[in-house]
Scaffold this motif. Structure first.
Motif, PDB file in Angstrom:
ATOM      1  N   ALA A 146       0.830  -1.201   0.000  1.00 26.22           N
ATOM      2  CA  ALA A 146       0.000   0.000   0.000  1.00 26.22           C
ATOM      3  C   ALA A 146       0.867   1.254   0.000  1.00 26.22           C
ATOM      4  O   ALA A 146       0.496   2.279  -0.589  1.00 26.22           O
ATOM      5  N   GLN A 147       2.016   1.172   0.652  1.00 30.18           N
ATOM      6  CA  GLN A 147       2.922   2.321   0.712  1.00 30.18           C
ATOM      7  C   GLN A 147       3.831   2.388  -0.510  1.00 30.18           C
ATOM      8  O   GLN A 147       4.161   3.469  -1.000  1.00 30.18           O
ATOM      9  N   PHE A 148       4.221   1.217  -1.001  1.00 31.51           N
ATOM     10  CA  PHE A 148       5.136   1.159  -2.143  1.00 31.51           C
ATOM     11  C   PHE A 148       4.551   0.206  -3.192  1.00 31.51           C
ATOM     12  O   PHE A 148       4.971  -0.951  -3.295  1.00 31.51           O
ATOM     13  N   PRO A 149       3.548   0.676  -3.928  1.00 33.01           N
ATOM     14  CA  PRO A 149       2.891  -0.191  -4.924  1.00 33.01           C
ATOM     15  C   PRO A 149       3.898  -0.726  -5.937  1.00 33.01           C
ATOM     16  O   PRO A 149       4.785   0.005  -6.394  1.00 33.01           O
ATOM     17  N   SER A 150       3.758  -1.993  -6.237  1.00 36.23           N
ATOM     18  CA  SER A 150       4.650  -2.589  -7.233  1.00 36.23           C
ATOM     19  C   SER A 150       4.342  -2.004  -8.600  1.00 36.23           C
ATOM     20  O   SER A 150       3.186  -1.718  -8.924  1.00 36.23           O
ATOM     21  N   GLN A 151       5.370  -1.803  -9.378  1.00 37.28           N
ATOM     22  CA  GLN A 151       5.227  -1.236 -10.711  1.00 37.28           C
ATOM     23  C   GLN A 151       5.720  -2.236 -11.741  1.00 37.28           C
ATOM     24  O   GLN A 151       6.655  -2.989 -11.499  1.00 37.28           O
TER      25      GLN A 151
ATOM     26  N   ARG B 218      20.506  -3.610 -22.993  1.00 38.82           N
ATOM     27  CA  ARG B 218      19.161  -4.011 -22.538  1.00 38.82           C
ATOM     28  C   ARG B 218      18.457  -2.821 -21.903  1.00 38.82           C
ATOM     29  O   ARG B 218      19.010  -2.134 -21.047  1.00 38.82           O
ATOM     30  N   LYS B 219      17.226  -2.586 -22.320  1.00 41.14           N
ATOM     31  CA  LYS B 219      16.381  -1.564 -21.747  1.00 41.14           C
ATOM     32  C   LYS B 219      15.077  -2.199 -21.278  1.00 41.14           C
ATOM     33  O   LYS B 219      14.639  -3.220 -21.822  1.00 41.14           O
ATOM     34  N   VAL B 220      14.466  -1.566 -20.293  1.00 39.46           N
ATOM     35  CA  VAL B 220      13.244  -2.117 -19.703  1.00 39.46           C
ATOM     36  C   VAL B 220      12.167  -1.045 -19.660  1.00 39.46           C
ATOM     37  O   VAL B 220      12.438   0.112 -19.316  1.00 39.46           O
ATOM     38  N   ILE B 221      10.958  -1.433 -20.022  1.00 38.50           N
ATOM     39  CA  ILE B 221       9.786  -0.573 -19.875  1.00 38.50           C
ATOM     40  C   ILE B 221       8.833  -1.259 -18.899  1.00 38.50           C
ATOM     41  O   ILE B 221       8.532  -2.450 -19.056  1.00 38.50           O
ATOM     42  N   LEU B 222       8.376  -0.530 -17.899  1.00 38.67           N
ATOM     43  CA  LEU B 222       7.435  -1.064 -16.911  1.00 38.67           C
ATOM     44  C   LEU B 222       6.029  -0.600 -17.269  1.00 38.67           C
ATOM     45  O   LEU B 222       5.762   0.600 -17.351  1.00 38.67           O
ATOM     46  N   VAL B 223       5.158  -1.564 -17.502  1.00 37.68           N
ATOM     47  CA  VAL B 223       3.795  -1.255 -17.938  1.00 37.68           C
ATOM     48  C   VAL B 223       2.805  -1.848 -16.949  1.00 37.68           C
ATOM     49  O   VAL B 223       2.910  -3.024 -16.579  1.00 37.68           O
ATOM     50  N   ASP B 224       1.859  -1.031 -16.517  1.00 41.23           N
ATOM     51  CA  ASP B 224       0.754  -1.521 -15.678  1.00 41.23           C
ATOM     52  C   ASP B 224      -0.510  -1.534 -16.527  1.00 41.23           C
ATOM     53  O   ASP B 224      -1.023  -0.478 -16.916  1.00 41.23           O
ATOM     54  N   PRO B 225      -1.017  -2.728 -16.846  1.00 40.09           N
ATOM     55  CA  PRO B 225      -2.175  -2.831 -17.739  1.00 40.09           C
ATOM     56  C   PRO B 225      -3.496  -2.808 -16.974  1.00 40.09           C
ATOM     57  O   PRO B 225      -3.537  -3.015 -15.748  1.00 40.09           O
ATOM     58  N   ARG B 226      -4.554  -2.564 -17.698  1.00 35.78           N
ATOM     59  CA  ARG B 226      -5.890  -2.765 -17.143  1.00 35.78           C
ATOM     60  C   ARG B 226      -6.228  -4.239 -17.353  1.00 35.78           C
ATOM     61  O   ARG B 226      -6.238  -4.726 -18.482  1.00 35.78           O
ATOM     62  N   LEU B 227      -6.514  -4.940 -16.262  1.00 40.17           N
ATOM     63  CA  LEU B 227      -6.713  -6.383 -16.324  1.00 40.17           C
ATOM     64  C   LEU B 227      -8.193  -6.735 -16.317  1.00 40.17           C
ATOM     65  O   LEU B 227      -8.996  -6.086 -15.643  1.00 40.17           O
ATOM     66  N   ASP B 228      -8.528  -7.781 -17.049  1.00 43.64           N
ATOM     67  CA  ASP B 228      -9.890  -8.295 -17.092  1.00 43.64           C
ATOM     68  C   ASP B 228      -9.873  -9.702 -16.516  1.00 43.64           C
ATOM     69  O   ASP B 228      -9.578 -10.665 -17.224  1.00 43.64           O
TER      70      ASP B 228
ATOM     71  N   ARG C  13      10.677  -8.799 -25.508  1.00 45.53           N
ATOM     72  CA  ARG C  13      10.063  -9.901 -24.771  1.00 45.53           C
ATOM     73  C   ARG C  13       9.280  -9.352 -23.590  1.00 45.53           C
ATOM     74  O   ARG C  13       9.601  -8.288 -23.055  1.00 45.53           O
ATOM     75  N   LEU C  14       8.271 -10.113 -23.185  1.00 47.45           N
ATOM     76  CA  LEU C  14       7.435  -9.699 -22.063  1.00 47.45           C
ATOM     77  C   LEU C  14       7.555 -10.694 -20.917  1.00 47.45           C
ATOM     78  O   LEU C  14       7.538 -11.904 -21.120  1.00 47.45           O
ATOM     79  N   THR C  15       7.674 -10.161 -19.721  1.00 45.31           N
ATOM     80  CA  THR C  15       7.612 -10.987 -18.525  1.00 45.31           C
ATOM     81  C   THR C  15       6.932 -10.149 -17.444  1.00 45.31           C
ATOM     82  O   THR C  15       6.287  -9.150 -17.743  1.00 45.31           O
ATOM     83  N   GLY C  16       7.042 -10.580 -16.190  1.00 45.23           N
ATOM     84  CA  GLY C  16       6.331  -9.888 -15.126  1.00 45.23           C
ATOM     85  C   GLY C  16       5.118 -10.695 -14.691  1.00 45.23           C
ATOM     86  O   GLY C  16       4.740 -11.677 -15.342  1.00 45.23           O
ATOM     87  N   PRO C  17       4.474 -10.308 -13.595  1.00 46.00           N
ATOM     88  CA  PRO C  17       3.355 -11.093 -13.053  1.00 46.00           C
ATOM     89  C   PRO C  17       2.251 -11.383 -14.055  1.00 46.00           C
ATOM     90  O   PRO C  17       1.745 -12.504 -14.133  1.00 46.00           O
TER      91      PRO C  17
END
Length: 889
Positions: free
Chosen positions: A88-93, A237-247, A279-283
């Protein structure tokens, strides 16, 4: 004795001792229900059709399923509450981590910038898009985080490249490049420089232009040219952090967002053919691709399972009409159980939906037991109605007791903290009631209407007769062997391994998993960090030092980590270089883009100048200069398109290098006060509490590494949170849930059996083979190296239920006076019921999902031992029927 006959009965019990009976209510209600359905088949079928229709309507109209795995464990657990408070204090990105690898540092940077910009402009599917390494702070001060000697070496190389960079900065084009080469060539011809000084750029440029001429992608690195070395892997190597709208109503909640990212990358030409891998990874991709893997061979596995079940049903009952009746009964019960689950919980989760194979396996078992008994009664000459009623009397008690015992076992999962299995247990437990009632009503009614022909008489196979005789004449040997096997298996239990790491359940072949493994090779990129909060930043430093001293720890980060060391020394080197290179990198005037004719002329001149400079020299350096001269000559005489492609291959990277160099030379002293606000928010709370992040040493995908890391860090601060804690505590919670439910199930079933059977010995010989099966299964897992995991442990309730049912059937038949049970119709029913379940759900072994495949393997192993315990150990354990047996039925 004929193969399909019912177990023979013993003489009436002696009056000297009470008969070994079961409560009349246990069988009479079941028998009356079967008799009513046989006498009034249309009424029973109509009621079942109504139940099925209402259930199907409700299930379809109210169907909902969540794939949110965060909901599978109770949020009241202490470690989950700590995790939630920290998050809640440090939301994962970065629920989606876009990993971009380029052939050159410039290509990686350009690709990441272009993709991030594209996603930002079409952000309907995204709530956040970030490039952590692209904020102004890092662009300007990144050099300060290198060792002082590296900073000085980089500045020296930049200063050395001044003669090369100056003309290019004032004319960043092919014209500027070739003019610079002409200047160098003139210096070589005048003896002001050695040809060896031009070898590196000449060789690299000649190679790149050769690829352009051949129509191949050209990957030329200005960074590599200036620094005269191999680029650091981090630069590629470069990284982009994306937070999607999930269904979460979809099987793959983030599939739309992932598809959008991949489409954007293709549209921008970010493909391996062009030197870029995205490539895509992450939760989110990890879970989506796991569900995709589960569904990958679903049709094949479903087809195999259906074929296997129907084949085993045929071998069991040898009647198409009977098979149809069993399948229809099972499907109606399944729809009722599904509607019940949706009514109670509102939606299924990825675990509770497993009630389907549980119900099908046990529903078909009930159908086989009743139908085989019915066929045995037909074999003895009884008509359809008489055979149905006799089957109700003969199987009513067994089926009712088995259903009650299994339901009690499943319902024991209800109070556990593993929400997924808790809901599964409740749905399956109450679903067994539907299965029982329908097996005693709809199934007899269908059999009455369909009128399957009576089976042909067949002798019991000689091997079964011999085996039955051996079991009864060598009881002590068989029981002793069983006890010895149980003790041996029990001794192996400490070696049984539970793999608590869910990533090991996923296929390493899918992109998200392989990419994650790739990232985990770099400790700085590992997701397996542990986090805690210190009262203040001052208090965080000694805590970080204690963590850093632990052997399993690679490093520790706090907000203080973003204050570079040795700043005066580094800044002095950067300032000196900036002063010398200011006018070089920031010319007063920049020439306008050249025309094609101007470019042609400069290419031709540079070609001639370089050829003259190389002269007749035959050294490798001179040969490379001549190669470049020839390439420039062909470019000058080539088509405008060829020159355009050459410019596209060389100039964008040059501009990227110039921009990065200008930014890096603007470094300023970094203090806590001038750190970027977004960076502070990630590491400090408004009340002053400071975040401390601990990085594991070694391969954090290794369970032992992760375990030692977690233990060590927790020895300093017990309340740390993070992925390693979640993985291990989650594993403990799940194992604890199964242990708790197993104990409760064992107690509940034992009490139920004692209430019904009323004899301690009868209860013991019912439960002992179940214990033996469990021990043999676990022991086999140790011997073949099969660990338990989050996936295959879900198979245990089905195995437990099947085992309980089989052993109850045998004990009830034995109490009724049955002898030579291996030669009876009961053994036929148990054997083919087990095979139907084993072959049907053992087909999961063919899944490309490692977790599901291990579930299929565990099912096969356990069902083999269930048959061994039921068909070999239990008859020997029971021996001859008791003298006070209650007679048939």
């Amino acid at each position: 004795m004929t193969g399909g006959s019912a177990p023979p009965t013993s003489p009436p019990p002696s009056r000297a001792q009470p008969a070994r009976t079961t409560p009349s209510w246990l069988g009479s209600a079941a028998a009356r229900l079967v008799a009513f359905s046989a006498d009034h088949p249309f009424l029973a079928i109509a009621a079942s059709i109504l139940l099925g229709a209402v259930s199907i309507w409700f299930a379809i109209s109210h169907f909902a399923m969540t794939t949110d795995t965060d909901q599978l464990l109770s949020k009241t657990l202490a470690w989950r509450q700590q995790e939630a408070a920290f998050n809640a204090q440090f939301p994962s990105q970065g629920q989606i981590v876009v990993v971009i690898d380029g052939k050159t540092p410039e290509l990686a940077e350009e690709s990441a910038a272009a993709l991030a910009d594209r996603l930002t402009k079409q952000g309907a599917l995204f709530t956040s898009i970030q490039r952590p390494d692209a904020i102004a702070f890092w662009r300007q001060n990144g050099l300060l985080f290198l060792p002082a000697n590296d900073v000085k070496a980089n500045m020296a190389k930049l200063i050395g490249a001044q003669p090369f960079l100056g003309p290019l900065a004032s004319d960043p084009s092919l014209r500027g490049l070739t003019s610079t080469l002409s200047t160098f060539a003139t210096g070589l011809a005048a003896g002001q420089a050695s040809v060896q000084e031009l070898q590196a750029p000449a060789s690299r440029l000649a190679d790149a232009l050769g690829d352009v001429e051949a129509g191949k992608p050209a990957f030329f690195s200005w960074e590599g040219l200036v620094n005269a070395g191999t680029p650091d892997p981090h630069q590629l190597r470069k990284v982009i952090l994306v937070d999607p709208r999930l269904d979460f109503a979809k099987l793959e909640p983030g599939s739309n967002a992932s598809h959008d990212i991949r489409q954007a990358a293709v549209a921008l030409g970010l493909t391996p053919a062009n030197g870029v891998t995205v490539r895509l990874t992450g939760p989110t991709p990890l879970e989506d691709e796991e569900f995709a893997t589960l569904a990958e061979r679903a049709q094949l596995i479903g087809g195999i399972a259906l074929f296997a079940i129907i084949t085993m049903l045929w071998l069991a009952v040898r009647s198409v009409k009977t098979i149809v009746a069993i399948l229809v009964t099972t499907l109606v019960g399944l729809s009722a159980a599904a509607a019940f689950g949706l009514l109670i919980f509102g939606r299924f989760n990825v675990i509770s939906v497993a009630f389907i194979p549980l119900f099908v396996g046990l529903g078909i078992d009930f159908g086989i037991q009743f139908s085989v008994r019915f066929r045995a009664e037909q074999l003895s000459g009884a008509g359809t109605v008489t055979a149905l009623k006799a089957s109700g009397v003969g199987m009513g008690r067994s089926l009712t007791l088995a259903a009650a015992a299994i339901a009690a076992g499943f319902l024991a999962f209800g109070p556990t903290a593993y929400i997924g299995v808790s809901q599964l247990g409740v749905i399956a437990g109450f679903g067994l009631i539907f299965a029982l009632v329908l097996s005693l009503s709809l199934l007899p009614a269908l059999l009455r209407l369909l009128q399957p022909k009576a089976p042909r008489k067949a002798e019991t196979p000689i091997p079964l007769q011999r085996l039955d005789g051996f079991m009864l004449s060598h009881r002590r040997l068989v029981v002793g062997t069983g006890v010895g096997a149980a003790l041996g298996s029990a001794a192996l239990l400490p070696l049984l391994h539970f793999d608590f790491n869910p990533i090991h359940l996923r296929s390493p072949k899918v992109e998200s998993v392989s990419t994650l493994f790739d990232l985990m090779k770099d400790p700085d990129e590992s997701p397996n960090t542990l986090e805690t909060l210190a009262p203040s930043l001052a208090a965080a430093q000694p805590l970080a030092a204690r963590f850093a001293a632990l052997p399993p720890v690679e490093g520790v980060r706090t907000l203080q980590s973003f204050i570079p060391t040795d700043q005066p020394e580094k800044l002095a080197a950067i300032t000196d270089a900036s002063t010398l290179l200011d006018l070089t990198l920031n010319p007063i005037a920049v020439q306008p883009p050249p025309t094609d004719a101007e470019t042609q002329a400069s290419l031709a001149k540079a070609s001639a100048d370089l050829a003259t400079a190389a002269g007749a020299n035959t050294t490798p350096a001179a040969n490379d200069v001549r190669r470049l001269a020839a390439a420039l000559g062909r470019l000058a005489t080539g088509s405008p398109d060829l020159r355009r492609r050459a410019s596209n291959a060389l100039i964008p990277g040059l501009n990227t290098l110039l921009d990065q160099t200008r930014n890096s030379l603007q470094a300023q002293p970094v203090t806590l006060d001038n750190l970027p606000p977004e960076l502070k928010r990630q590491w400090m709370m408004a009340d002053g509490r400071a975040r401390v992040s601990v990085i594991p040493k070694g391969d954090s995908n290794n369970n032992e590494v992760l375990r030692k890391f977690t233990i060590a860090v927790r020895s300093v601060e017990p309340n740390v949170v993070g992925t390693p804690v979640g993985i291990q505590e989650g594993g403990k919670t799940i194992v604890g849930a199964f242990v708790e439910a197993g104990v409760l199930s064992f107690i509940a079933i034992t009490l139920l059996l004692f209430l019904v059977l009323r004899h301690v010995r009868d209860v013991a010989i019912t439960m002992a083979p179940i214990v033996l099966t469990g021990l043999l299964t676990m022991g086999s897992c140790v011997l073949i190296g099969q660990s338990l995991n989050f996936a295959n442990i879900i198979a245990l309730p089905l195995l437990f239920g099947i085992g309980v049912a089989f052993h109850i059937y045998f004990v009830m038949a034995w109490r009724s006076g049955g002898e030579h049970l291996l030669e009876s119709s009961l053994t036929r029913a148990v054997f083919f019921s087990a095979l139907a379940t084993a072959t049907g759900f053992g087909s999961l072994w063919a899944s490309s999902h490692p977790g599901t495949a291990s579930m299929g393997k565990l099912l096969m192993i356990s069902l083999v031992w269930t048959l061994v315990s039921a068909l070999l150990f239990q008859p020997a354990l029971m021996g001859p029927p008791p003298k006070d047996a209650a007679g048939a039925g």
